[in-house]
Enzyme design. Structure first.
Site, PDB file in Angstrom:
ATOM      1  N   HIS A 217       0.832  -1.201   0.000  1.00  0.00           N
ATOM      2  CA  HIS A 217       0.000   0.000   0.000  1.00  0.00           C
ATOM      3  C   HIS A 217       0.868   1.253   0.000  1.00  0.00           C
ATOM      4  CE1 HIS A 217      -2.943  -2.961   1.479  1.00  0.00           C
ATOM      5  NE2 HIS A 217      -3.865  -2.153   0.994  1.00  0.00           N
ATOM      6  N   ASP A 290      -4.549  -6.196  -7.616  1.00  0.00           N
ATOM      7  CA  ASP A 290      -4.793  -5.537  -6.346  1.00  0.00           C
ATOM      8  C   ASP A 290      -5.132  -4.080  -6.663  1.00  0.00           C
ATOM      9  OD1 ASP A 290      -5.015  -5.164  -3.622  1.00  0.00           O
ATOM     10  OD2 ASP A 290      -3.042  -5.963  -3.132  1.00  0.00           O
TER      11      ASP A 290
END
Length: 558
Positions: A217, A290
């Site tokens: 992230h 993702d």
């Protein structure tokens, strides 16, 4: 899920009637803001140029929508979610476009999207501690039925990563552990249960996010395995998912030089996605990225290039473009088709896989929810199954002073630490308990207050949660160390992953629940008071501060 027999000709007719723009739009899964299909939200206009989620579906015709809680505010109650799902599907039908894949992350444990009264099952590491593949399959099945009841047909679970790095900041309890064989068995069981319940499972994060201390992230993880290590460590659960017929695979935004010497994140790597996943492993299902707003995939390329490179690599679904960047990415894909960088055949192939999954899920015939099924969300037998699984997961790593279970006359308890109030409430059902909540990273003054409250107690229970990492938030470790120094009988209850014990190996007793769900906290309280026997075994190896093994995989051998 439905068989594909007889569906191919229907899919080809649908594809032949679609424009390149419609095919490209089918490859995007988008978040929306708001909890009703026809409720306006200014953030939708900022991101998509429309006010309402239904308008987004009608105008831009995406392949799917992904649900979140929090800032997006999609998930408030099962009935509300079902109404949102049906409203979005009606918008697609009325606009003459295809039904939507409605998706969310419903892993169990730490990553659980559906709100109560939906059943909150233990996460992967908790289930691995119980070593019960049948329970994994059954819980995945009941979760799938509850997801399907609210209109969700694509689950971004299970996590097939092998958590080989104790310092992993993003996988941890979401993994079935550090042993590839156990992870393989339980990954396959989850896939089988989910898909038996009519929901497409997703094995993630290919080619493996378990052995890194970097969160994709916020950074770019680099996995330094050689190819043999990757095949031994990361591949078994992923292969097990494929052998179980998993409908989709999610890519990881991580670099594995042994698999792609060019150093591209796997999401953008043709050698990894097409060469390895498609050609070598033979996967012809849906590959979904993702989230594309994560740093791990945006570090080297602009958002427009990311979408094109992902499709060139071999992915099918582009998940969650950065805020306000969907139209940029859609136009970049169409420009790449016009220039020949992406062929129409390549676009067609991914659109075909997406339509094939929708057909397999029965969406092309009936995408709407069933009110009778909705009534079963949070059914008593579902909740009972989750409670049983949480009970079996509790792991007693050490109890050198034989503090547990509490003696029947114990009446002077203190519960403190990160989230102490929640455990204190569960414990208070059985024995009176004083609670001193400290927060996730207590300052010295709060530590001193808890220490003062601990003196003279029959037992002190300190709650730690590595979701609030004891390495980067040292207040938790300082609290436990100071409590232990008082000499008061001390039990640490780790409601995150069990690696915390390496920060304070001298504590008299240490319980791991792997989760802070209500069921997990109830199981911890029952264990402390002797109403539950801790039967869990470590699904990971825990290294000590010097790197040597502190607790072995499988400890304790019960």
């Amino acid at each position: 899920m439905n068989d594909l027999t007889g569906g191919d000709s229907r899919l080809e007719r649908l594809l032949d009637a679609m424009s390149p723009r419609d095919k490209a739009a089918q490859l995007f899964v988008l978040p929306v803001h708001g909890d009703a299909a026809h409720a306006a939200d200014p953030r939708n206009r900022a991101w998509y140029g429309v006010d309402r989620p239904a308008d987004l579906v009608a105008r831009h015709r995406p392949g799917g929508i992904v649900y979140f809680g929090g800032e997006h505010g999609n998930l408030r109650h099962p009935r509300q979610i079902a109404a949102l799902s049906d409203g979005l599907q009606r918008a697609a039908r009325d606009a003459g476009t295809l039904p939507l894949l409605l998706a969310t992350d419903q892993e169990g444990g730490a990553v659980t999207r559906l709100p109560r009264p939906a059943t909150r099952t233990p996460g992967a590491m908790a289930l691995a501690a119980a070593r019960d593949a049948a329970a994994v399959r059954d819980l995945a099945l009941l979760t799938a039925r509850e997801l399907r009841a609210v209109g969700v047909t694509h689950a971004y679970a299970p996590v097939a990563d092998v958590n080989a790095c104790a310092a992993n900041p993003v996988i941890g309890v979401r993994s079935f552990g550090s042993d590839p064989r156990l992870a393989a068995v339980l990954t396959a069981a989850h896939v089988e249960g989910s898909q038996a319940g009519g929901v497409a499972a997703t094995a993630k994060h290919f080619p493996g996010h378990g052995d890194t201390a970097v969160d994709s992230h916020t950074g770019v993880p680099v996995i330094t395995h050689d190819r043999d290590t990757w095949e031994r460590l990361d591949l078994p659960p992923l292969r097990a998912a494929l052998d179980a017929g998993v409908a989709s695979v999610m890519t990881g935004h991580l670099v594995v030089p042994a698999l792609d010497p060019a150093g591209l994140p796997a999401t953008l790597s043709r050698p990894v996605i097409t060469g390895l996943l498609r050609d070598t492993l033979g996967f012809d299902g849906v590959v979904v990225t993702d989230a594309l707003d994560m740093r791990g995939v945006r570090a080297r390329f602009g958002d427009d290039r990311v979408a094109v490179l992902a499709l060139k690599a071999g992915v099918d679904l582009l998940l969650k473009p950065p805020a306000g960047r969907f139209l940029t990415q859609l136009e970049a894909v169409l420009a790449a088709v016009r220039s020949g960088e992406l062929t129409e055949e390549r676009l067609h192939a991914s659109a075909r896989r997406v339509l094939r999954l929708k057909h397999r899920l029965g969406l092309l015939d009936d995408p709407f929810t069933d009110p009778a099924a909705l009534a079963r969300v949070g059914a008593p037998e579902h909740l009972a199954a989750a409670r049983r699984a949480a009970d079996r997961a509790v792991t007693l790593l050490t109890d050198r002073d034989r503090l547990l279970p509490l003696p029947p006359d114990a009446r002077d308890l203190l519960v403190t630490g990160c989230g102490a109030a929640a455990l204190g409430a569960e414990l208070d059902r059985r024995v009176p308990a004083t609670v001193v909540e400290t927060g996730p990273d207590p300052a010295p003054g709060r530590v001193a207050g808890a220490v003062a409250a601990a003196r003279g107690r029959d037992l002190v229970v300190a709650v730690t949660d590595r979701a609030w990492d004891t390495r980067t938030r040292p207040g938790q470790a300082a609290l436990v160390t100071a409590l232990n120094a008082t000499g008061a009988p001390l039990v640490v209850v780790a409601v995150g992953d069990p690696y915390d014990i390496a920060r304070f190996p001298g504590v008299p007793a240490f319980l791991a629940t792997y989760s802070r769900t209500t069921e997990a906290l109830r199981a911890a309280a029952a264990t402390l008071t002797g109403h539950n026997i801790p039967r869990g075994r470590l699904p990971v190896t825990i290294p000590g501060p010097d790197g040597r093994e502190l607790y072995a995989f499988g400890h304790p051998d019960v």
